[in-house]
Design a protein around this motif. Structure first.
Motif, short mmCIF file in Angstrom:
data_model
loop_
_atom_site.label_atom_id
_atom_site.label_comp_id
_atom_site.label_asym_id
_atom_site.label_seq_id
_atom_site.Cartn_x
_atom_site.Cartn_y
_atom_site.Cartn_z
N ASP A 1 2.43 2.20 -3.61
CA ASP A 1 1.43 2.77 -4.54
C ASP A 1 1.35 4.28 -4.39
N ARG B 1 1.45 -3.80 -8.24
CA ARG B 1 1.10 -3.04 -9.46
C ARG B 1 2.34 -2.81 -10.31
N GLY C 1 8.32 0.36 -6.17
CA GLY C 1 7.20 -0.53 -6.45
C GLY C 1 7.60 -1.72 -7.28
N SER D 1 0.83 -1.21 0.00
CA SER D 1 0.00 0.00 0.00
C SER D 1 0.86 1.26 0.00
#
Length: 206
Positions: free
Chosen positions: A177, A204, A183, A174
């Protein structure tokens, strides 16, 4: 100028303690500012079965510092015929960084280990070796601000290894992001007195 160097490659690192165990996690992105170069970059290294080192900051300096740290640890093993305790290892890294304080390695290390009686030890430091010890979690890298918030709200004391893994993974995913320089998945180690579990997280890809 200094902060731009720390943010050049992007990174997210977190270590968290549980009941006689700890977890250390990082993202997997290596970038040059906004351009992504690799999505399988290793930021966390095993020093020995009970001590792990994560290096955020400038990737080239992280690799150089890692090599110097391993060299010093190998010398210690030869001389002392035992592995370094996490507290001793933190002092070693701190001394190595402080040595170069007038032209520092642009790294912010995170050290996690199991000490005497399997007591978890975590700490982080700045680029000139000023240690910051914690009893719950430590964070580093470009995503550190959002990691503080996520860890602060999700951390519980005396978590078992599986719950610790879940907590640290959710906090990491979390947080990255909310930071465009880190990431592309995660890398998590959960270390107990008897085993080391390594897991890759999918995240992601943007």
């Amino acid at each position: 100028m200094m902060m731009q160097i720390f943010e050049y490659n992007g990174s997210a690192l977190v270590a968290m303690v549980g009941k006689n165990c700890f977890a250390i996690a990082s993202d997997r992105r290596l970038g040059v500012q906004l351009q992504t170069i690799a999505t399988d970059f290793q930021r966390i290294s095993k020093i020995h079965d009970r001590v792990f080192l994560g290096l955020s900051g400038l990737a080239t300096d992280a690799q150089t510092l890692y090599q110097r740290v391993v060299f010093r640890h190998n010398l210690y093993q030869l001389r002392e015929e035992r592995d370094m305790k996490p507290e001793t290892f933190a002092n070693l890294v701190s001394a190595l960084l402080y040595e170069k304080r007038f032209g520092p390695y642009f790294c912010q290390p995170v050290i996690a280990g199991l000490g005497d009686e399997d007591k978890p030890f975590i700490c982080t430091m700045d680029s000139i070796g000023a240690k910051e010890l914690a009893k719950d979690f430590v964070v580093a890298g470009t995503a550190s601000e959002s990691l503080y918030g996520a860890c602060e709200s999700m951390f519980k004391e005396d978590m078992e290894p599986e719950e610790l893994f879940e907590t640290v993974s959710q906090a990491l995913l979390s947080s990255v992001d909310r930071d465009c320089l880190s990431g592309w998945g995660g890398h998590v180690y959960v270390v107990t007195p008897t085993e080391v579990k390594e897991r890759i997280l999918k995240g992601r890809m943007d």
